[in-house]
Design a protein around this motif. Structure first.
Motif, PDB file in Angstrom:
ATOM      1  N   VAL A 336       0.811  -1.137   0.081  1.00  0.00           N
ATOM      2  CA  VAL A 336       0.013   0.067  -0.060  1.00  0.00           C
ATOM      3  C   VAL A 336       0.908   1.235   0.248  1.00  0.00           C
ATOM      4  CG1 VAL A 336      -1.933   1.323   1.260  1.00  0.00           C
ATOM      5  CG2 VAL A 336      -1.928  -1.234   1.293  1.00  0.00           C
ATOM      6  N   GLY A 337       1.047   2.033  -1.162  1.00  0.00           N
ATOM      7  CA  GLY A 337       1.594   3.192  -1.096  1.00  0.00           C
ATOM      8  C   GLY A 337       1.043   4.440  -0.816  1.00  0.00           C
ATOM      9  N   LEU A 338       1.388   5.121   0.343  1.00  0.00           N
ATOM     10  CA  LEU A 338       0.628   6.301   0.735  1.00  0.00           C
ATOM     11  C   LEU A 338       1.320   7.492   0.126  1.00  0.00           C
ATOM     12  CD1 LEU A 338       1.011   5.509   4.566  1.00  0.00           C
ATOM     13  CD2 LEU A 338      -0.161   4.626   2.755  1.00  0.00           C
ATOM     14  N   ALA A 354       5.050   3.190  11.187  1.00  0.00           N
ATOM     15  CA  ALA A 354       6.078   1.666  11.678  1.00  0.00           C
ATOM     16  C   ALA A 354       5.221   0.996  12.384  1.00  0.00           C
ATOM     17  CB  ALA A 354       7.143   2.253  12.538  1.00  0.00           C
ATOM     18  N   ASP A 355       4.453   1.493  13.360  1.00  0.00           N
ATOM     19  CA  ASP A 355       3.406   0.634  13.973  1.00  0.00           C
ATOM     20  C   ASP A 355       2.541  -0.029  13.109  1.00  0.00           C
ATOM     21  OD1 ASP A 355       4.542   1.388  16.443  1.00  0.00           O
ATOM     22  OD2 ASP A 355       3.033   2.830  16.743  1.00  0.00           O
ATOM     23  N   LEU A 356       1.797   0.793  12.057  1.00  0.00           N
ATOM     24  CA  LEU A 356       1.174  -0.023  11.170  1.00  0.00           C
ATOM     25  C   LEU A 356       1.804  -0.847  10.301  1.00  0.00           C
ATOM     26  CD1 LEU A 356      -0.997   3.217   9.873  1.00  0.00           C
ATOM     27  CD2 LEU A 356      -1.625   1.485  11.578  1.00  0.00           C
ATOM     28  N   ALA A 357       2.938  -0.777   9.834  1.00  0.00           N
ATOM     29  CA  ALA A 357       3.823  -1.891   9.103  1.00  0.00           C
ATOM     30  C   ALA A 357       3.916  -3.019   9.874  1.00  0.00           C
ATOM     31  CB  ALA A 357       4.894  -1.145   8.604  1.00  0.00           C
ATOM     32  N   ASP A 358       4.059  -2.852  11.033  1.00  0.00           N
ATOM     33  CA  ASP A 358       4.278  -4.026  12.056  1.00  0.00           C
ATOM     34  C   ASP A 358       2.927  -4.869  12.025  1.00  0.00           C
ATOM     35  OD1 ASP A 358       6.848  -4.037  12.628  1.00  0.00           O
ATOM     36  OD2 ASP A 358       6.571  -2.777  14.352  1.00  0.00           O
ATOM     37  N   GLU A 359       1.506  -4.119  12.404  1.00  0.00           N
ATOM     38  CA  GLU A 359       0.477  -4.804  12.573  1.00  0.00           C
ATOM     39  C   GLU A 359      -0.228  -5.275  11.513  1.00  0.00           C
ATOM     40  OE1 GLU A 359      -3.869  -3.455  14.476  1.00  0.00           O
ATOM     41  OE2 GLU A 359      -2.060  -1.930  14.364  1.00  0.00           O
ATOM     42  N   TYR A 360      -0.080  -4.695  10.199  1.00  0.00           N
ATOM     43  CA  TYR A 360      -0.809  -5.111   9.056  1.00  0.00           C
ATOM     44  C   TYR A 360       0.353  -5.765   7.890  1.00  0.00           C
ATOM     45  CZ  TYR A 360      -4.608  -2.484  10.796  1.00  0.00           C
ATOM     46  OH  TYR A 360      -5.658  -1.974  11.877  1.00  0.00           O
ATOM     47  N   ASP A 377       3.676  -6.341   2.221  1.00  0.00           N
ATOM     48  CA  ASP A 377       3.254  -7.653   2.757  1.00  0.00           C
ATOM     49  C   ASP A 377       2.054  -7.758   3.449  1.00  0.00           C
ATOM     50  OD1 ASP A 377       5.578  -8.785   1.885  1.00  0.00           O
ATOM     51  OD2 ASP A 377       6.845  -8.044   3.602  1.00  0.00           O
ATOM     52  N   VAL A 378       1.139  -7.020   3.013  1.00  0.00           N
ATOM     53  CA  VAL A 378      -0.079  -6.825   3.627  1.00  0.00           C
ATOM     54  C   VAL A 378      -1.352  -7.859   3.040  1.00  0.00           C
ATOM     55  CG1 VAL A 378      -2.109  -5.337   4.160  1.00  0.00           C
ATOM     56  CG2 VAL A 378       0.182  -4.368   3.979  1.00  0.00           C
ATOM     57  N   PRO A 379      -1.683  -8.803   3.897  1.00  0.00           N
ATOM     58  CA  PRO A 379      -2.509  -9.777   3.464  1.00  0.00           C
ATOM     59  C   PRO A 379      -3.992  -9.337   2.968  1.00  0.00           C
ATOM     60  CG  PRO A 379      -2.516  -9.996   5.694  1.00  0.00           C
ATOM     61  CD  PRO A 379      -1.494  -8.989   5.263  1.00  0.00           C
ATOM     62  N   ASP A 380      -4.489 -10.000   2.094  1.00  0.00           N
ATOM     63  CA  ASP A 380      -6.190  -9.480   1.667  1.00  0.00           C
ATOM     64  C   ASP A 380      -6.919  -9.225   2.887  1.00  0.00           C
ATOM     65  OD1 ASP A 380      -5.160  -9.586  -1.036  1.00  0.00           O
ATOM     66  OD2 ASP A 380      -6.172 -11.415  -1.270  1.00  0.00           O
ATOM     67  N   ALA A 382      -6.540  -8.147   5.682  1.00  0.00           N
ATOM     68  CA  ALA A 382      -6.155  -7.016   6.639  1.00  0.00           C
ATOM     69  C   ALA A 382      -6.171  -5.720   5.757  1.00  0.00           C
ATOM     70  CB  ALA A 382      -4.429  -7.342   7.153  1.00  0.00           C
ATOM     71  N   LEU A 383      -6.422  -5.583   4.601  1.00  0.00           N
ATOM     72  CA  LEU A 383      -6.557  -4.549   3.898  1.00  0.00           C
ATOM     73  C   LEU A 383      -7.475  -3.473   4.135  1.00  0.00           C
ATOM     74  CD1 LEU A 383      -5.832  -5.355  -0.137  1.00  0.00           C
ATOM     75  CD2 LEU A 383      -4.672  -3.721   1.396  1.00  0.00           C
ATOM     76  N   ASP A 384      -8.684  -3.841   4.278  1.00  0.00           N
ATOM     77  CA  ASP A 384      -9.758  -2.852   4.803  1.00  0.00           C
ATOM     78  C   ASP A 384      -9.393  -2.481   6.220  1.00  0.00           C
ATOM     79  OD1 ASP A 384     -11.316  -3.394   2.437  1.00  0.00           O
ATOM     80  OD2 ASP A 384     -12.477  -4.950   3.400  1.00  0.00           O
ATOM     81  N   ASP A 385      -9.035  -2.883   7.158  1.00  0.00           N
ATOM     82  CA  ASP A 385      -8.680  -2.452   8.441  1.00  0.00           C
ATOM     83  C   ASP A 385      -7.690  -1.329   8.292  1.00  0.00           C
ATOM     84  OD1 ASP A 385     -10.602  -3.790   9.662  1.00  0.00           O
ATOM     85  OD2 ASP A 385      -9.298  -5.456  10.484  1.00  0.00           O
ATOM     86  N   LEU A 386      -6.467  -1.700   7.457  1.00  0.00           N
ATOM     87  CA  LEU A 386      -5.451  -0.761   7.410  1.00  0.00           C
ATOM     88  C   LEU A 386      -6.092   0.537   6.673  1.00  0.00           C
ATOM     89  CD1 LEU A 386      -2.296   0.008   7.055  1.00  0.00           C
ATOM     90  CD2 LEU A 386      -2.086  -1.293   5.162  1.00  0.00           C
ATOM     91  N   LEU A 387      -6.692   0.332   5.706  1.00  0.00           N
ATOM     92  CA  LEU A 387      -7.262   1.434   4.758  1.00  0.00           C
ATOM     93  C   LEU A 387      -8.086   2.352   5.672  1.00  0.00           C
ATOM     94  CD1 LEU A 387      -7.979  -0.058   1.454  1.00  0.00           C
ATOM     95  CD2 LEU A 387      -5.937   1.341   2.031  1.00  0.00           C
TER      96      LEU A 387
END
Length: 588
Positions: A336-338, A354-360, A377-380, A382-387
């Motif tokens: 996911v590119g910000l 950095a925390d989000l990268a660890d969590e998701y 390396d975000v699994p499918d 986890a995408l919605d929660d990250l976004l």
């Protein structure tokens, strides 16, 4: 006769400089003899330590290195914590506040407002997680750039991460090659988009294929002599060499050694890699390489340049023009590119990222050449929660047209070369453009780059609309201004901007951009990108359409900021200051 910087390097340079920095840090800013500061500051750059501009004495910037834009788990957090603790100046930036990190166009990070006395402790904290500032500045091989999703991109043509890591550890870390004639840029592109921007590097590997012994081999073609700056840009030129991946390191190292030995050390205005190629010619350089390497050099193979889309002004249907958004990885995960317009992110935001990268994801963060970070390396699932995370509302993967294309260098806020303030001005300008300019919905890319001077660290020469800092007189007063050009871009046929207007007062530039973009929206053919429209429109017409105009835009520092110690502060500078930031007594 060698220039003064060569004499200084002959006396002391490279790894030995670190001991002197630590010695000065222990004794304090005042221990650097005033008459020797120029030469010491020149040497400090090898360790990524740059003194700020006049009026900011005793404050430094540190540039970090991270080959190919990769930040391993824990590294971004450490950088953010260092910024939070040490990167606070005597005044806050009105746009960005205090304590932040700057993402660069070479996939690395810069920290500002550092005190010399804190440098050893900063190194200790960063190096504990594998982050270094060695060879980040000065006459060195700078941060090596590559595709930020090398090893993960589903469309990667040839693998590059092992090669990038070897260039980092065996070539850049070789002290025997630390003292180059000038700064030297290396890029390795293994993807189909061309996102390492091989066209503007001193030596570059681009993906290619060649039929050898009846077998199609994937490897690299070699280019050399690209670069920007000084209004003398060059495209990297083909050396008519194809190399297999297992021989690529040897060829790159050989070119570096050749330039190290034969490069001009007398005239610093004419000794960058692009002038070296101008002087020697590609045929002679190829012959020299053939004599020095242990493998027979094959002639260039078929390159993939026709597929390049990164900052190329091509239809998005052809491929990615940046890494913003959600994209699939080869392993089934996602990155996911910000969007971080102008590349500046608060220290707390960096820690949160950095925390989000660890969590998701896997904890790894990667940086692009467009000053943006990627969570990988975000699994499918986890995408919605990250976004939905709050940080992604600020640094969104779905930005506006103007935010998405914005790049800006450091500017007069800290840089002694710059003629104009850049980052805060660009941020204010972007807000104005969002409110006041409408573009067709199918226009998804418009690259606006802002460099504070002709050194072009913001890569304005490669933008759809390029801005370079100047000065001009307006109503009898000296004001900050810009030269404006259009039509730059990389890709299959790299091109540099053509200047349309010179020395436009900064408060008239947003109106100029609006006039130009609205003309593009009205006159383009369906599906035509800005670069394609520029190519199809005569220069005289473009000059006419790019009409400067005063509007309700309020510029943050129209007065000549070069004359003040900080663009957003009134009164006298508090510098120099002691280790705690308190002003030191004046000798006057």
């Amino acid at each position: 006769m060698a220039n003064k910087k060569e004499r200084w390097k002959d006396e002391l340079y490279g790894d030995a400089v670190r001991e002197k920095i630590e010695e000065f840090a222990e004794r304090g800013w005042e221990s650097i003899p005033e008459e020797e500061r120029e030469e010491w500051f020149s040497r400090f750059k090898f360790w990524g330590v740059f003194h700020h501009r006049g009026g900011q004495e005793s404050y430094f910037m540190m540039r970090l290195t991270n080959c190919g834009g990769v930040l391993e788990p824990g590294q971004l957090r450490a950088i953010g914590e260092v910024a939070r603790e040490y990167a606070s100046g005597p005044v806050s930036n009105p746009e960005f506040g205090d304590a932040w990190v700057d993402l660069t166009t070479r996939q690395s990070i810069q920290l500002h407002w550092l005190k010399l006395e804190d440098i050893p402790e900063i190194w200790e904290k960063l190096e504990a997680v594998g982050v270094s500032s060695r060879s980040a500045g000065g006459d060195t091989m700078r941060n090596v750039t590559g595709c930020p999703v090398a090893g993960k991109d589903a469309g990667e043509y040839v693998e590059t991460r092992p090669l990038l890591e070897r260039i980092q550890t065996d070539l850049r870390d070789d002290d025997a090659l630390a003292n180059m004639p000038r700064k030297f840029n290396i890029s390795v592109t293994g993807c189909r988009e061309g996102c390492a921007q091989d066209a503007i590097n001193d030596v570059a590997l681009e993906p290619a294929r060649k039929l050898m012994g009846g077998e199609e081999i994937r490897g690299f073609n070699v280019r050399a002599g690209g670069g920007l700056g000084g209004r003398e840009p060059r495209r990297a030129r083909s050396l008519d060499v194809f190399v297999r991946p297992e021989h690529a390191y040897e060829v790159v190292r050989t070119f570096v050694e050749y330039y190290h030995e034969e490069g001009n050390r007398e005239n610093r205005n004419k000794n960058r890699g692009r002038f070296f190629v101008d002087e020697h010619g590609t045929d002679a350089i190829r012959e020299a390489l053939a004599e020095r390497v242990d493998v027979e050099l094959a002639h260039a193979g078929t390159n993939l340049r026709d597929e390049y889309t990164y900052n190329a002004g091509r239809s998005p249907a052809r491929g990615k023009h940046d890494h913003v958004g959600v994209h699939g990885q080869a392993d089934g995960g996602n990155y996911v590119g910000l969007s971080v317009p102008v590349g500046r992110m608060g220290a707390e935001e960096a820690i949160e990222l950095a925390d989000l990268a660890d969590e998701y994801g896997s904890g790894e963060v990667r940086l692009t050449r467009r000053q943006n970070p990627l969570i990988v390396d975000v699994p499918d699932h986890a995408l919605d929660d990250l976004l939905d995370e709050p940080l992604l509302e600020t640094h969104t993967p779905d930005p506006t047209l103007f935010d998405r294309g914005a790049v800006a260098c450091t500017g007069t806020e800290f840089c002694s070369l710059a003629l104009t303030e850049t980052k805060a001005r660009m941020a204010v300008m972007l807000r104005w453009l969002r409110r006041n300019v409408e573009v067709p919905q199918d226009v998804t890319q418009l690259k606006i780059h802002f460099s504070g001077c002709t050194a072009d660290c913001g890569q304005a020469m490669t933008a759809d609309i390029g801005l370079q800092g100047m000065r001009a007189r307006k109503d009898g007063e000296m004001v900050e201004a810009m030269d404006v050009g259009v039509g730059g871009g990389l890709g299959p046929e790299p091109s540099f901007i053509e200047w349309t207007r010179q020395r436009v007062p900064a408060d008239e530039v947003p109106g100029l951009i609006r006039n130009l973009v609205e003309a593009f929206a009205a006159l383009r053919t369906e599906g035509q990108s800005f670069r394609e429209w520029v190519d199809a429109t005569g220069h005289e017409t473009l000059v006419e359409l790019a009409e400067p105009e005063e509007t309700d835009y309020e510029d943050p520092c129209l007065a000549d900021a070069k004359q003040s110690w900080y663009p957003f502060a009134d009164g006298e500078s508090p510098a120099p200051t002691d280790a705690s930031g308190e002003p030191l007594p004046s000798d006057d």
